[in-house]
Scaffold this active site. Sequence first.
Site, PDB file in Angstrom:
ATOM      1  N   CYS A 198       0.863  -1.186   0.000  1.00  0.00           N
ATOM      2  CA  CYS A 198       0.000   0.000   0.000  1.00  0.00           C
ATOM      3  C   CYS A 198       0.898   1.235   0.000  1.00  0.00           C
ATOM      4  O   CYS A 198       2.088   1.118  -0.309  1.00  0.00           O
ATOM      5  CB  CYS A 198      -0.978  -0.019   1.178  1.00  0.00           C
ATOM      6  SG  CYS A 198      -0.224   0.060   2.810  1.00  0.00           S
ATOM      7  N   CYS A 236      -1.392   0.868   7.419  1.00  0.00           N
ATOM      8  CA  CYS A 236      -2.833   0.606   7.577  1.00  0.00           C
ATOM      9  C   CYS A 236      -3.274  -0.642   6.815  1.00  0.00           C
ATOM     10  O   CYS A 236      -3.599  -1.668   7.409  1.00  0.00           O
ATOM     11  CB  CYS A 236      -3.657   1.807   7.109  1.00  0.00           C
ATOM     12  SG  CYS A 236      -3.367   3.297   8.081  1.00  0.00           S
ATOM     13  N   ARG A 237      -3.307  -0.574   5.479  1.00  0.00           N
ATOM     14  CA  ARG A 237      -3.914  -1.655   4.688  1.00  0.00           C
ATOM     15  C   ARG A 237      -3.005  -2.864   4.502  1.00  0.00           C
ATOM     16  O   ARG A 237      -3.420  -4.008   4.744  1.00  0.00           O
ATOM     17  CB  ARG A 237      -4.334  -1.108   3.305  1.00  0.00           C
ATOM     18  CG  ARG A 237      -5.463  -0.111   3.369  1.00  0.00           C
ATOM     19  CD  ARG A 237      -5.620   0.649   2.071  1.00  0.00           C
ATOM     20  NE  ARG A 237      -4.487   1.542   1.817  1.00  0.00           N
ATOM     21  CZ  ARG A 237      -4.314   2.269   0.739  1.00  0.00           C
ATOM     22  NH1 ARG A 237      -5.201   2.193  -0.247  1.00  0.00           N
ATOM     23  NH2 ARG A 237      -3.257   3.065   0.606  1.00  0.00           N
ATOM     24  N   SER A 238      -1.763  -2.656   4.030  1.00  0.00           N
ATOM     25  CA  SER A 238      -0.930  -3.837   3.726  1.00  0.00           C
ATOM     26  C   SER A 238      -0.514  -4.637   4.972  1.00  0.00           C
ATOM     27  O   SER A 238      -0.385  -5.863   4.878  1.00  0.00           O
ATOM     28  CB  SER A 238       0.270  -3.472   2.842  1.00  0.00           C
ATOM     29  OG  SER A 238       1.099  -2.517   3.436  1.00  0.00           O
ATOM     30  N   ASP A 292      -8.181   3.984   1.188  1.00  0.00           N
ATOM     31  CA  ASP A 292      -7.213   4.341   2.224  1.00  0.00           C
ATOM     32  C   ASP A 292      -7.971   4.816   3.468  1.00  0.00           C
ATOM     33  O   ASP A 292      -8.643   5.845   3.419  1.00  0.00           O
ATOM     34  CB  ASP A 292      -6.313   5.459   1.682  1.00  0.00           C
ATOM     35  CG  ASP A 292      -5.158   5.752   2.613  1.00  0.00           C
ATOM     36  OD1 ASP A 292      -5.217   5.329   3.787  1.00  0.00           O
ATOM     37  OD2 ASP A 292      -4.205   6.402   2.177  1.00  0.00           O
ATOM     38  N   ASN A 339       2.290   1.468   4.319  1.00  0.00           N
ATOM     39  CA  ASN A 339       2.619   0.209   5.012  1.00  0.00           C
ATOM     40  C   ASN A 339       2.346   0.294   6.523  1.00  0.00           C
ATOM     41  O   ASN A 339       3.044  -0.292   7.328  1.00  0.00           O
ATOM     42  CB  ASN A 339       4.072  -0.232   4.751  1.00  0.00           C
ATOM     43  CG  ASN A 339       4.394  -1.652   5.233  1.00  0.00           C
ATOM     44  OD1 ASN A 339       5.496  -1.924   5.680  1.00  0.00           O
ATOM     45  ND2 ASN A 339       3.443  -2.553   5.165  1.00  0.00           N
TER      46      ASN A 339
HETATM   47  P1  4NP Z   1      -1.769   2.886   4.103  1.00  0.00           P
HETATM   48  O1  4NP Z   1      -2.386   4.249   4.669  1.00  0.00           O
HETATM   49  O2  4NP Z   1      -1.247   3.204   2.723  1.00  0.00           O
HETATM   50  O3  4NP Z   1      -2.952   1.969   4.053  1.00  0.00           O
HETATM   51  O4  4NP Z   1      -0.706   2.460   5.075  1.00  0.00           O
HETATM   52  C1  4NP Z   1      -1.638   5.425   4.802  1.00  0.00           C
HETATM   53  C2  4NP Z   1      -0.809   5.584   5.876  1.00  0.00           C
HETATM   54  C3  4NP Z   1      -0.105   6.762   6.039  1.00  0.00           C
HETATM   55  C4  4NP Z   1      -0.250   7.775   5.111  1.00  0.00           C
HETATM   56  C5  4NP Z   1      -1.081   7.611   4.026  1.00  0.00           C
HETATM   57  C6  4NP Z   1      -1.772   6.424   3.867  1.00  0.00           C
HETATM   58  N1  4NP Z   1       0.444   9.001   5.288  1.00  0.00           N
HETATM   59  O5  4NP Z   1       0.228   9.928   4.490  1.00  0.00           O
HETATM   60  O6  4NP Z   1       1.247   9.107   6.222  1.00  0.00           O
END
Ligand code: 4NP
Length: 152
Positions: free
Chosen positions: A9, A14-16, A122, A12
């Site tokens: 994702c 939240c989703r992955s 997201d 790294n």
């Molecule tokens: P992820 O979500 O891609 O599912 O881990 C996010 C986590 C952090 C951020 C964006 C998306 N960020 O902008 O810090």
Amino acid sequence: MTTKVLMVCLGNICRSPLAEGILQNKVNADLVFVDSAGTAGYHIGNQPDKRSILVAQKYGIDISAQRCRKFNVQDFTDFDRIYVMDKSNYENIIAQSEKESDQAKVELLLSTGDSNIKEVPDPYYGGADGFESVFHLINNACECIAINLNTK
Ligand code: 4NP
């Protein structure tokens, strides 16, 4: 032979990490190795987001020991399949590929299931309900992947 699966994702956190924990929970660890990475390096070395840890815990999966890392081109060699959460992740990874066999490994996670939704949204800027729905989207897709991997 072990099949190596990488979940990707943006952050790294939240989703992955959820995808890594959920798929790991459904497969034989002797046959399938699962890891995750982010296309961005904002959170390298960090634990998954608390909200991901909590929703995973709710369904009996512990992802708290995972640590964030950034995707790198070596991952194309090290992994057999690379599942991305959304189209932006897809474009980012494909742009780093060096050959067609690399590109063939990359697939949207939700293209594997029967979901009408093709991207895992997201949940980072939302509330806990976003993490709950993301958990189920990922869980359904991983169920299909696990069935496919375990019957090979
Ligand atoms: P992820 O979500 O891609 O599912 O881990 C996010 C986590 C952090 C951020 C964006 C998306 N960020 O902008 O810090």
